[in-house]
Design a protein around this motif. Structure first.
Motif, short mmCIF file in Angstrom:
data_model
loop_
_atom_site.label_atom_id
_atom_site.label_comp_id
_atom_site.label_asym_id
_atom_site.label_seq_id
_atom_site.Cartn_x
_atom_site.Cartn_y
_atom_site.Cartn_z
N HIS A 1 43.85 29.00 45.15
CA HIS A 1 43.16 29.88 46.10
C HIS A 1 42.64 29.13 47.32
O HIS A 1 42.44 29.74 48.38
N ASN B 1 36.11 31.52 38.09
CA ASN B 1 36.71 32.85 38.13
C ASN B 1 35.66 33.95 38.06
O ASN B 1 35.72 34.96 38.78
N SER C 1 33.91 34.93 41.34
CA SER C 1 34.76 35.27 42.47
C SER C 1 34.11 36.28 43.40
O SER C 1 33.42 37.21 42.95
N ASP D 1 39.92 36.08 41.23
CA ASP D 1 40.24 35.99 39.81
C ASP D 1 39.13 36.56 38.94
O ASP D 1 38.94 36.13 37.79
N ASP E 1 37.07 38.40 36.29
CA ASP E 1 37.54 38.78 34.96
C ASP E 1 37.11 40.20 34.61
O ASP E 1 36.47 40.90 35.40
N HIS F 1 43.28 38.05 39.11
CA HIS F 1 43.87 36.90 38.43
C HIS F 1 45.38 37.02 38.30
O HIS F 1 45.98 36.70 37.27
N HIS F 2 46.03 37.51 39.37
CA HIS F 2 47.49 37.51 39.46
C HIS F 2 48.16 38.37 38.37
O HIS F 2 49.30 38.12 37.99
N SER G 1 46.85 38.74 35.28
CA SER G 1 46.57 38.18 33.96
C SER G 1 45.88 39.20 33.06
O SER G 1 45.21 40.12 33.54
#
Length: 300
Positions: free
Chosen positions: A111, A179, A182, A199, A201, A224-225, A227
């Motif tokens: 990032h 994360n 963020s 990212d 959560d 998170h792409h 995830s």
């Protein structure tokens, strides 16, 4: 050049100058704005540009994550990063040489790794990052040595920036810039309610929903792409987003996006754009109307 009539020559010159000025004005001050997700491999980088280029905001910069040490024959003397070849080149193609806000959502390499190229080739007025990141080694090594006259601000949800196109909804307190800390940005672009949160959560997403029960989302950058650690099913059933964007590298080491995320997306009947498939993804808007445009990878 060949006409002897002075009146015709004068008018031709005037028309040529007007066309040149109009072209420059259209490039430098377009009537449309955009929310663009760059195709920078396994990482995250986006552009929020408001109409007339009133403000230019870059959210994260991408960055190469390496696994293990490279052999001597693998090390190149000079290798251009995606920060230069994709982000900087695209901004220059729009006639942009100044970034009003560079937002670093947290300290992960994928990032912030290309931030030094952004700072090198662009004039950056402000860097916004989560409170607590200034003390992290990643900031000291990746950002601090490359700062010129750029102002640096650590932010929480209580620190709103007047000319920022989206509002800061997270983090709530000082953290370690991981994360879970963020920066989350939320607001309206061209009639579309947009959320992008690095990212962040599932626990962070649930916290956003609890603190803002009225919150609804039309366009979301999946956390998170893609995830399984993000895209909480219960939270997404409350937000009811219609469009999702995934920024992830092709054949990436983490196997993003995960199947659990894709199942959540399917249950919510969302349309999804993925940089792995669609390349660079642009949401272009004017007023309350907008449309999506993709630039497939082979077009770069």
């Amino acid at each position: 050049m060949f006409c002897r009539e002075k009146i015709i020559v004068s008018r031709a010159r005037l028309i040529w100058l007007l066309l040149l000025a109009s072209t420059i004005l259209i490039i430098k001050r377009p009537l449309t704005g955009e929310f663009t997700t760059f195709d920078i491999g396994q990482g995250d980088a986006a552009l929020i540009r408001t109409p007339l280029n009133h403000t230019v905001t870059v959210v994260d910069t991408g960055g190469q994550v390496t696994f293990g040490e490279k052999q001597s024959w693998q090390v190149k003397q000079y290798e251009r990063s995606k920060g230069e070849t994709v982000i900087v080149n695209y901004l220059h193609s729009l006639g942009i040489d100044t970034i009003d806000h560079l937002i670093l959502t947290h300290h992960d390499q994928d990032h912030i790794g290309n931030a030094k190229e952004i700072l090198r080739f662009m004039h950056v007025k402000k860097i916004l990052m989560p409170a607590g990141m200034r003390s992290q080694q990643s900031f000291k090594a990746q950002i601090l040595p490359y700062l010129k006259k750029t102002e640096v601000f650590e932010v929480t949800e209580s620190n709103q920036v007047n000319d920022l196109p989206l509002h800061i909804y997270h983090p709530l307190t000082v953290g370690q810039a991981g994360n879970e800390d963020s920066i989350a940005l939320y607001g309206v672009l061209g009639g579309m309610r947009v959320l992008t949160a690095g990212d962040l959560d599932r626990a962070g997403e649930r916290l956003l929903a609890e603190r803002h029960p009225e919150m609804r989302v039309d366009l979301v950058k999946l956390g998170h792409h893609g995830s399984r650690t993000a895209t909480d099913p219960i939270t997404f059933s409350k937000w009811r987003p219609s469009i999702g964007i995934i920024s992830a590298g092709r054949n990436n080491h983490y196997h993003h996006p995960h199947q659990e995320t894709l199942e959540t997306v399917q249950k919510n009947q969302m349309s999804v754009f993925n940089t792995q498939i669609h390349g660079m993804i642009k949401y272009v808007y004017r007023g309350k109307n907008g449309y999506f445009k993709v630039k497939l990878p082979h077009e770069f």
